[in-house]
Write an enzyme that holds these catalytic residues in place. Structure first.
Site, PDB file in Angstrom:
ATOM      1  N   PRO A 103       0.819  -1.220   0.000  1.00  0.00           N
ATOM      2  CA  PRO A 103       0.000   0.000   0.000  1.00  0.00           C
ATOM      3  C   PRO A 103       0.851   1.268   0.000  1.00  0.00           C
ATOM      4  O   PRO A 103       0.331   2.356  -0.199  1.00  0.00           O
ATOM      5  CB  PRO A 103      -0.826  -0.114   1.293  1.00  0.00           C
ATOM      6  CG  PRO A 103      -0.140  -1.124   2.132  1.00  0.00           C
ATOM      7  CD  PRO A 103       0.652  -2.002   1.225  1.00  0.00           C
TER       8      PRO A 103
ATOM      9  N   GLU B  28       2.996  -7.539   8.918  1.00  0.00           N
ATOM     10  CA  GLU B  28       3.085  -6.071   8.945  1.00  0.00           C
ATOM     11  C   GLU B  28       3.767  -5.503   7.709  1.00  0.00           C
ATOM     12  O   GLU B  28       3.548  -4.374   7.321  1.00  0.00           O
ATOM     13  CB  GLU B  28       3.836  -5.597  10.196  1.00  0.00           C
ATOM     14  CG  GLU B  28       2.979  -5.362  11.415  1.00  0.00           C
ATOM     15  CD  GLU B  28       1.672  -4.665  11.139  1.00  0.00           C
ATOM     16  OE1 GLU B  28       1.701  -3.482  10.760  1.00  0.00           O
ATOM     17  OE2 GLU B  28       0.612  -5.294  11.300  1.00  0.00           O
TER      18      GLU B  28
ATOM     19  N   ARG C 120      -4.097  -8.469 -20.122  1.00  0.00           N
ATOM     20  CA  ARG C 120      -5.097  -8.151 -21.159  1.00  0.00           C
ATOM     21  C   ARG C 120      -4.567  -7.156 -22.190  1.00  0.00           C
ATOM     22  O   ARG C 120      -5.123  -7.023 -23.278  1.00  0.00           O
ATOM     23  CB  ARG C 120      -6.416  -7.667 -20.550  1.00  0.00           C
ATOM     24  CG  ARG C 120      -6.290  -6.430 -19.696  1.00  0.00           C
ATOM     25  CD  ARG C 120      -7.592  -6.016 -19.055  1.00  0.00           C
ATOM     26  NE  ARG C 120      -8.485  -5.350 -19.979  1.00  0.00           N
ATOM     27  CZ  ARG C 120      -9.585  -5.897 -20.513  1.00  0.00           C
ATOM     28  NH1 ARG C 120      -9.959  -7.089 -20.197  1.00  0.00           N
ATOM     29  NH2 ARG C 120     -10.324  -5.207 -21.352  1.00  0.00           N
TER      30      ARG C 120
ATOM     31  N   ASP D 258     -11.529   0.280 -24.083  1.00  0.00           N
ATOM     32  CA  ASP D 258     -11.655   0.207 -22.626  1.00  0.00           C
ATOM     33  C   ASP D 258     -11.666   1.608 -22.030  1.00  0.00           C
ATOM     34  O   ASP D 258     -11.055   2.520 -22.582  1.00  0.00           O
ATOM     35  CB  ASP D 258     -10.440  -0.515 -22.009  1.00  0.00           C
ATOM     36  CG  ASP D 258     -10.553  -2.025 -22.096  1.00  0.00           C
ATOM     37  OD1 ASP D 258     -11.613  -2.506 -22.513  1.00  0.00           O
ATOM     38  OD2 ASP D 258      -9.569  -2.705 -21.748  1.00  0.00           O
TER      39      ASP D 258
END
Ligand code: ADE
Length: 237
Positions: free
Chosen positions: A89, A116, A154, A169
């Protein structure tokens, strides 16, 4: 392209990789996806891969040695070094542009962590970049790695059949997609826009572009700002 995934849970990947576009891309040798279990490289009898953080604090930290050994084991299997990516993150957010950039590589090595986080020396010692799939915390990097794999594969040449195309897209031209309709013409009183039944391709194209612009403005003003800036840059050059 070869994609290596280093994970404690290779089984989590099996179902997503065995359906639809990802399945076909592997069968057609457009991509080779190799799953490696970091725990196989643990050296003690408990197969330990994590330990308490130096300096104290909550949670456990993924240890260097099993990750480095696993990484070195897979690196030897193919001559390309490629890009090494820690799913985290704390990384740069995955976007369409990032997926396009990654789709041009011959090899990616994704490292999915648990606990963690990783011992910092995994990032620095392996020269890894970090990628996040959004500003929220998952229980591990596996789902994030799967999202990245799907978004990148893709885009590889031949991965999509003629019937599906990445060219239209959302984001591929900096805008969201236009709305789609299929039969019947009327469903529970809801009708298909007249113009789509007109057979006038020029007008349909104009209408679709207008829809893309309106939807992007309304639903993703941040994306629309970026689009306007890109258009301006194009005009200036
Ligand atoms: N691991 C945990 N949360 C993540 C996120 N948002 N993106 C990538 N990897 C993660």
């Amino acid at each position: 392209m070869r994609i290596d995934v280093l994970t404690l849970f290779p089984e989590m990947f099996e179902t997503p990789l065995s359906y639809s576009i990802l399945k076909r891309a592997q069968e057609q040798n457009i991509v080779e996806i190799v799953l490696s279990n970091i725990r196989d490289f643990a050296t003690d009898s408990y197969r330990k891969v994590d330990d308490k953080p130096y300096g104290g604090g909550a949670g456990m930290v993924m240890m260097c040695q099993p990750v480095f050994d696993c990484f070195e084991h897979v690196q030897k299997q193919s001559p390309e070094t490629g890009r090494v990516i820690l799913m985290s993150p704390q990384g740069q957010t995955l976007t369409h542009d990032k997926a396009v950039e990654l789709s041009r590589e011959k090899r990616l090595t994704l490292i999915a962590g648990r606990y963690e986080g990783f011992d910092e020396r995994i990032r620095t010692g392996l020269g890894a970049e970090q990628i996040s799939i959004g500003d929220y915390v998952l229980s591990g990097g596996e789902l994030a790695a799967m999202v990245l794999i799907d978004a990148v594969v893709r885009l590889l040449d031949g991965a999509l059949g003629d019937e599906d195309s990445a060219a239209h897209d959302s984001f591929s031209d900096g805008l969201l997609e236009y709305p789609h309709y299929t039969r019947p013409e009327e469903f529970r009183g809801m009708t298909v826009p007249e113009i789509l039944l007109s057979g006038h391709h020029g007008n349909i194209e104009k209408w679709r572009k207008q829809q893309q612009i309106e939807r992007t403005k309304q639903w993703r003003p941040d994306v629309y700002e970026k689009y306007l800036k890109a258009q301006q840059k194009k005009q200036d050059s």
